[in-house]
Design a protein around this motif. Structure first.
Motif, PDB file in Angstrom:
ATOM      1  N   LYS A 157       7.834 -11.171   0.903  1.00  0.00           N
ATOM      2  CA  LYS A 157       6.888 -12.169   0.499  1.00  0.00           C
ATOM      3  C   LYS A 157       4.904 -12.067   0.621  1.00  0.00           C
ATOM      4  O   LYS A 157       3.586 -12.284   0.900  1.00  0.00           O
ATOM      5  N   ALA A 158       4.705 -10.452   2.185  1.00  0.00           N
ATOM      6  CA  ALA A 158       3.634  -9.860   1.690  1.00  0.00           C
ATOM      7  C   ALA A 158       2.784  -9.800   0.285  1.00  0.00           C
ATOM      8  O   ALA A 158       3.153  -9.035  -0.542  1.00  0.00           O
ATOM      9  N   PRO A 159       1.275 -10.401   0.400  1.00  0.00           N
ATOM     10  CA  PRO A 159       0.551 -10.344  -1.123  1.00  0.00           C
ATOM     11  C   PRO A 159       0.251  -8.317  -0.827  1.00  0.00           C
ATOM     12  O   PRO A 159      -0.053  -7.875  -0.118  1.00  0.00           O
ATOM     13  N   LEU A 160       0.893  -7.815  -2.123  1.00  0.00           N
ATOM     14  CA  LEU A 160       0.760  -5.737  -2.379  1.00  0.00           C
ATOM     15  C   LEU A 160      -0.850  -6.762  -3.057  1.00  0.00           C
ATOM     16  O   LEU A 160      -0.735  -6.771  -4.289  1.00  0.00           O
ATOM     17  N   ASN A 161      -1.427  -6.018  -3.099  1.00  0.00           N
ATOM     18  CA  ASN A 161      -2.788  -4.988  -4.262  1.00  0.00           C
ATOM     19  C   ASN A 161      -2.261  -4.099  -4.666  1.00  0.00           C
ATOM     20  O   ASN A 161      -1.121  -3.358  -5.394  1.00  0.00           O
ATOM     21  N   ARG A 162      -2.716  -3.871  -5.954  1.00  0.00           N
ATOM     22  CA  ARG A 162      -2.260  -3.294  -7.503  1.00  0.00           C
ATOM     23  C   ARG A 162      -1.899  -2.379  -7.481  1.00  0.00           C
ATOM     24  O   ARG A 162      -0.740  -1.677  -8.012  1.00  0.00           O
ATOM     25  N   ALA A 163      -2.953  -1.403  -6.799  1.00  0.00           N
ATOM     26  CA  ALA A 163      -1.633  -0.066  -6.156  1.00  0.00           C
ATOM     27  C   ALA A 163      -0.428   0.203  -5.419  1.00  0.00           C
ATOM     28  O   ALA A 163       0.590   0.813  -5.963  1.00  0.00           O
TER      29      ALA A 163
END
Length: 329
Positions: free
Chosen positions: A300-306
């Motif tokens: 559920k944690a928002p991840l950046n694209r990397a």
């Protein structure tokens, strides 16, 4: 009453070329490319799905903007003028530039940037993980990555607090809020250093280890991730007092080599130390304890694209590799 364009022209004193560049409609140029390749306005209108009078009006507007006649449309004749040929060539070049611009902008948009923070247990030796790092850097060279080595329990805490993108560590109690994927399995044995009285002795039994001092990991406890190793030490009847411990494998290894006591280490990690005579393996020789090392992340944690890219690469490699190839004995 002056229009905004007229006021702008007056203020900037545009020469004819600059004025043409500012006012020329790209749609007219795109239309002209079709006209130039057609045998008639009627044929061009069919390609563009326009009515012939509409296309004729568009050509007239373009000729007005250019200030030149572009097509010789005399009876029985439909041919580009010299100015029309020049415009066709330049319009095609402009069209190509716009297509290249679209590709370049898409590449900029698709370029993965960002930082990946990995909370990792000490001295994780995994060829698969290393290969994932290589693939990630090769595929996304502008992304960056950091690896913070810590005890497994703290790796999970950092992940839960969103101070880490993912964790690579041992796991004891699973949280329903996190996702887990086994990265590899490793076997632990017991070892001693050169100054230890059992060093170099063969055909030892578990009874020979009784009463000797020990060193270990901070997670070597009945209620923690290295519980199987705790049981193995208990079966050897080592002294209950652990004279040294650390969250870092390198430091546990240092204490064993220094002779502080018998201690557990992953066998595949210390194979070179065994060959070089820095460590000596003790019983049990067959019934060694297997420990799982996991990749853990918060779904559920928002991840950046990397972060998402690295996680995808790592999980894909895990899925493609049989567990037998990820078990280090």
């Amino acid at each position: 009453m002056f229009t905004i364009d007229e006021i702008y022209d007056e203020m900037t004193h545009l020469d004819p070329e600059e004025k043409l560049a500012r006012e020329l409609d790209w749609n007219l140029l795109r239309t002209f490319i079709i006209i130039a390749k057609s045998a008639s306005l009627t044929a061009a209108a069919e390609v563009l799905r326009l009515k012939q009078p509409t296309l004729s009006s568009a050509l007239k507007r373009l000729e007005t903007r250019i200030g030149k006649r572009l097509v010789d449309r005399s009876p029985g004749r439909f041919q580009l003028t010299a100015a029309g040929k020049v415009l066709e060539r330049e319009a095609i070049e402009i069209h190509g530039a716009i297509l290249r611009l679209g590709t370049q902008m898409r590449e900029v948009t698709d370029e993965v940037r960002g930082h990946v923070r990995i909370a990792m247990a000490s001295h994780v030796i995994s060829p698969l993980f290393n290969e994932a790092l290589t693939e990630f850097h090769t595929t996304h060279p502008h992304a960056t990555l950091s690896i913070d080595v810590t005890a497994s329990r703290y790796a999970i805490e950092n992940l839960t607090a969103r101070h880490a993108s993912l964790a690579v560590c041992l796991v004891h109690d699973r949280s329903p809020k996190l996702k887990y994927r086994r990265l590899f399995q490793e076997y632990f044995g017991l070892f001693c250093g050169p100054s230890h009285p059992l060093f170099g002795r063969k055909n030892l039994t578990m009874a020979d280890l009784a009463g000797h001092s020990s060193v270990s990991f901070v997670t070597d406890q009945m209620d923690d991730a290295l519980r199987p190793v705790t049981l193995m030490r208990a079966e050897a009847h080592l002294d209950d007092r652990v004279v040294g411990n650390s969250a870092h494998l390198e430091e546990v290894r240092r204490m064993i080599i220094a002779g502080l006591g018998i201690g557990p280490l992953p066998i595949h990690v210390v194979r070179r130390d065994l060959e070089d005579g820095y460590l000596w393996q003790l019983p049990p020789y067959k019934d060694m304890r297997k420990i799982d090392v996991y990749v853990v992340w918060n779904p559920k944690a928002p991840l950046n694209r990397a972060e998402q890219a690295f996680l995808d690469i790592l999980i894909a490699r895990i899925d493609q590799t049989d567990i037998s190839e990820r078990t280090y004995r």
